[in-house]
Design a protein around this motif. Structure first.
Motif, PDB file in Angstrom:
ATOM      1  N   GLY A 404       0.814  -1.205   0.000  1.00  0.00           N
ATOM      2  CA  GLY A 404       0.000   0.000   0.000  1.00  0.00           C
ATOM      3  C   GLY A 404       0.848   1.254   0.000  1.00  0.00           C
ATOM      4  O   GLY A 404       2.044   1.216   0.317  1.00  0.00           O
ATOM      5  N   PRO A 405       0.264   2.404  -0.346  1.00  0.00           N
ATOM      6  CA  PRO A 405       0.976   3.677  -0.299  1.00  0.00           C
ATOM      7  C   PRO A 405       1.504   3.953   1.104  1.00  0.00           C
ATOM      8  O   PRO A 405       0.880   3.590   2.112  1.00  0.00           O
ATOM      9  N   ALA A 406       2.644   4.588   1.181  1.00  0.00           N
ATOM     10  CA  ALA A 406       3.288   4.850   2.465  1.00  0.00           C
ATOM     11  C   ALA A 406       2.422   5.702   3.379  1.00  0.00           C
ATOM     12  O   ALA A 406       2.505   5.592   4.606  1.00  0.00           O
ATOM     13  N   ASP A 407       1.592   6.560   2.788  1.00  0.00           N
ATOM     14  CA  ASP A 407       0.774   7.472   3.601  1.00  0.00           C
ATOM     15  C   ASP A 407      -0.644   6.949   3.812  1.00  0.00           C
ATOM     16  O   ASP A 407      -1.515   7.694   4.254  1.00  0.00           O
ATOM     17  N   GLU A 408      -0.878   5.674   3.515  1.00  0.00           N
ATOM     18  CA  GLU A 408      -2.230   5.125   3.632  1.00  0.00           C
ATOM     19  C   GLU A 408      -2.236   3.931   4.579  1.00  0.00           C
ATOM     20  O   GLU A 408      -1.460   2.990   4.410  1.00  0.00           O
ATOM     21  N   ARG A 409      -3.104   3.998   5.556  1.00  0.00           N
ATOM     22  CA  ARG A 409      -3.287   2.848   6.434  1.00  0.00           C
ATOM     23  C   ARG A 409      -4.411   1.962   5.885  1.00  0.00           C
ATOM     24  O   ARG A 409      -5.343   2.455   5.251  1.00  0.00           O
ATOM     25  N   PRO A 410      -4.342   0.673   6.155  1.00  0.00           N
ATOM     26  CA  PRO A 410      -5.323  -0.243   5.543  1.00  0.00           C
ATOM     27  C   PRO A 410      -6.699  -0.140   6.189  1.00  0.00           C
ATOM     28  O   PRO A 410      -6.833   0.220   7.365  1.00  0.00           O
ATOM     29  N   PRO A 411      -7.740  -0.490   5.429  1.00  0.00           N
ATOM     30  CA  PRO A 411      -9.060  -0.644   6.053  1.00  0.00           C
ATOM     31  C   PRO A 411      -9.044  -1.868   6.963  1.00  0.00           C
ATOM     32  O   PRO A 411      -8.263  -2.799   6.765  1.00  0.00           O
ATOM     33  N   LEU A 412      -9.905  -1.849   7.948  1.00  0.00           N
ATOM     34  CA  LEU A 412     -10.010  -2.963   8.898  1.00  0.00           C
ATOM     35  C   LEU A 412     -11.347  -3.653   8.730  1.00  0.00           C
ATOM     36  O   LEU A 412     -12.391  -2.998   8.656  1.00  0.00           O
ATOM     37  N   LEU A 413     -11.313  -4.972   8.681  1.00  0.00           N
ATOM     38  CA  LEU A 413     -12.528  -5.774   8.690  1.00  0.00           C
ATOM     39  C   LEU A 413     -12.575  -6.535  10.010  1.00  0.00           C
ATOM     40  O   LEU A 413     -11.725  -7.394  10.268  1.00  0.00           O
ATOM     41  N   VAL A 414     -13.541  -6.188  10.845  1.00  0.00           N
ATOM     42  CA  VAL A 414     -13.729  -6.871  12.124  1.00  0.00           C
ATOM     43  C   VAL A 414     -14.652  -8.059  11.904  1.00  0.00           C
ATOM     44  O   VAL A 414     -15.773  -7.916  11.408  1.00  0.00           O
ATOM     45  N   LEU A 415     -14.166  -9.262  12.242  1.00  0.00           N
ATOM     46  CA  LEU A 415     -14.972 -10.480  12.137  1.00  0.00           C
ATOM     47  C   LEU A 415     -15.595 -10.779  13.488  1.00  0.00           C
ATOM     48  O   LEU A 415     -14.906 -10.768  14.518  1.00  0.00           O
TER      49      LEU A 415
END
Length: 651
Positions: A404-415
């Motif tokens: 991913g881009p250095a300035d972007e944090r990933p989306p989180l999927l809570v199960l």
């Protein structure tokens, strides 16, 4: 592989872990039975096959390594007792007994034959007489029999222990308790033990171990209020072993003939799991007096052998989840899985040597594609129980070809797992890797009420369903965001069944936390569930919420369907039209409310599916549909090479 990973926005990463791969040649491994003694014993197991309409096939592995299917399509060794089933088949001396899903009748396949013969008569009510928890008993079989009436009322369902002979002659051995399980005959051929429990308890709340001797007298050896017994096993010397949570965690107990009950081994964590299905086995006895068993620690199982002095020796193995333990020629056969391995049928010798009897499917993937879970413990809002922390398995985004881009944090999927009395598992699950390989972080949450951490943690959800679980999934998401591991603006939540309820409730009662959600056969109306569900769970909510109907106000307060004015988060809903546990009317009530409010949503109803999707095409449609939904509402592009058909989002 590429030397320099490509940079793409999270969620849009191309991956070989597609919905087609998730279901291709997939099999859910079920019960294991060892037929015979010594190195010449046959090993049998059950396989649920999505590619064959979700049917359960029986597989036999001979000592020479050859494997054969016993039952061709459309035979389906699956029972609907308690609706969740389990223990639908057994084998002894080459003779197989099984319940077929289509009519729920009991069938027998004699040794050397391949033709099933109906043993139980055609019931007056279609699928009205069901059999589960089968165990061989001489030339017959012991079973839990569940009888339904034409009215369909759960109050009229009768559960009994019966013995069925090869000619169909049936003898009722135990009748009266609301529920029975684990009928097991002692080696003397006379003494019988079983488990029983009464409404409103679930078997993990309170279950008694009862023994009936040759004189017909019955004795309760263990269990009762505040104490649950699981998996009784007879020893060759007429000792009786079982698991009980008297010490907070499910531990190993024994009573020798004419002796006192004694605690044999406390692992400090649960050995057993909740009895949602019949036929589970977390320990077994070896011929030399030792015991093989599995127990959890820090989100992963340990397999161990317990010496006669009660000293446990853990095996150093690459697998992290073990079930269906069956002793075999001085070792153990089990179903095992790990962070880089889907479940296999495994044999482990006592020196630690292993042999895979039924390998996992060949995924054709480098292990670098697999995200490895980290077990975390995080603080959460205190409740009446005093438990102030919960747990999760956290999977980071993992793709060897893309970052991913250095300035972007990933989306989180809570199960959110089902049950809610259940637990997260660390076995490789392509349904999770589907997300992590696309750039999602995934948190599989063990909220308060989950199993594996003892009765106190499990009972922290007593009267608090719809409160403590919401606090925990929200706390987990926020904790990961505060650590900088995920994007706080792109938190999503998904769950099935009870996990679907928590998903709906989180979006309704904790607005602003999650940006999207997906409910798979989730509960929207708690009162409807309490008033119209199957016998096994018909009083489950008494403990989780409040007694019904006197606590009706609490049910209304915690039911998302009554508070849709607060729901403004995009939601995808997936449902089967034959679901008896959570009827489709609940999903459609929620969808109608979303439509009336103009909240972005998607709805897929699958014909012929029950509680949990079993057909390959429907599993694929639900998975790809959910991804398409998130792409549309969270704002990322799908990899064009997959050609995923966009799900229709109503706005």
């Amino acid at each position: 592989m590429t030397d320099s990973p490509q940079t793409l926005p999270h969620g849009s990463w191309p991956t070989p872990i597609t919905s087609e791969l998730v279901v291709r040649a997939a099999a859910r491994l079920g019960e294991v039975v060892v037929d015979g003694a010594g190195p010449d014993a046959d090993v049998w197991w059950a396989e649920g096959r999505p590619s064959e309409g979700g049917r359960t096939a029986l597989v036999r592995r001979r000592s020479d390594g050859t494997t054969t299917d016993l039952l061709p399509p459309p035979w389906n060794a699956r029972t609907r007792v308690h609706e969740y089933g389990g223990g639908a088949w057994t084998v002894a001396g080459g003779t197989v007994w099984f319940t077929d899903h289509a009519d729920q009748r009991l069938y027998r396949v004699a040794a050397g034959s391949a033709e099933p013969v109906a043993v139980s008569p055609e019931p007056a009510v279609p699928a009205g007489v069901r059999f589960a928890d089968l165990s061989a008993d001489g030339d017959g079989v012991l079973a839990v029999r569940e009888t339904h009436t034409a009215s369909g009322s759960s109050a009229e369902v009768v559960s009994e222990v019966v013995r069925v002979a090869a000619d169909g002659t049936t003898e009722v051995l135990v009748s009266g308790p609301d529920f029975v399980s684990d009928p097991r005959r002692a080696p003397d051929g006379v003494t019988l033990c079983w488990l029983q429990w009464q409404h409103p308890d679930m078997p993990w709340d309170s279950a008694q171990l009862v023994v009936r001797g040759s004189d017909g007298a019955e004795h309760v050896l263990a269990g009762g209020p505040g104490e649950s017994v699981v998996q009784p096993v007879w020893g060759a010397d007429l000792s009786l072993w079982w698991l009980c949570d008297r010490t907070d965690v499910w531990s190993l107990y024994r009573r020798r003939p004419h002796g006192e009950v004694e605690l044999v081994f406390d692992a400090g964590s649960d050995i057993a799991g909740p009895q949602w299905v019949f036929g589970q086995s977390r320990f077994d006895l070896l011929d030399d007096g030792r015991v093989v068993l599995a127990y959890g620690r820090d989100g992963a199982d340990r397999l161990a052998v317990l010496d006669t002095d009660s000293t446990a020796r853990e095996f150093d193995l690459p697998w992290s989840a073990f079930g269906q333990l069956r002793s075999n020629a001085g070792g153990v056969v089990c179903v095992a899985g790990g962070p880089a391995s889907e479940p296999v049928v495994l044999r482990v010798d006592l020196d630690g040597a292993t042999e895979v009897l039924r390998p996992a499917r060949d995924l054709g993937l480098d292990p670098a594609w697999f995200s490895r879970p980290e077990h975390v413990t995080f603080p959460t809002a205190p409740g009446p129980s005093g438990v102030r922390e919960a747990h999760a398995l956290v999977y980071p985004p993992t793709n060897p070809q893309v970052g991913g881009p250095a300035d972007e944090r990933p989306p989180l999927l809570v199960l959110v797992h089902g049950g809610p009395t259940s637990a997260a598992r660390s076995t490789l699950d392509l349904g999770i890797q589907y997300w992590t390989s696309r750039g999602f972080a995934v948190a599989d949450v063990d909220y308060r009420g989950s199993t594996g951490y003892g009765r106190r943690f499990r009972e922290a959800l007593k009267g608090q369903w719809g409160v403590a679980d919401l606090d925990d999934v929200v706390a987990c998401a926020r904790w990961l965001a505060e650590q900088g591991r995920v994007d706080p603006a792109r938190l999503a939540i998904r769950g099935g069944s009870a996990g679907g309820y928590t998903t709906l409730a989180a979006l309704t009662f904790r607005p602003g936390v999650f940006a999207a959600g997906a409910s798979h056969y989730g509960v929207a109306d708690l009162a409807a569930l309490a008033a119209d569900t199957h016998k096994f769970e018909s009083r489950y909510l008494d403990g989780l919420i409040a007694p019904w109907p006197s606590g009706e106000a609490v049910y209304a307060e915690r039911s998302p369907i009554h508070h849709t004015d607060a729901l403004d988060t995009p939601l995808a809903v997936f449902q089967g039209d034959e679901d008896r546990v959570v009827p489709m009317e609940q999903a459609e009530m929620m969808v109608a409310a979303l439509r009336a409010k103009g909240v972005p949503h998607a709805y897929r109803l699958f014909a012929g599916e029950q509680h949990g999707f079993r057909k390959a095409e429907n599993i694929r449609a639900a998975l790809d549909g959910e991804l398409s939904f998130y792409a549309q509402v969270l704002g990322f592009d799908l990899p064009p090479a997959e050609a995923i058909e966009p799900i229709q989002v109503e706005r």
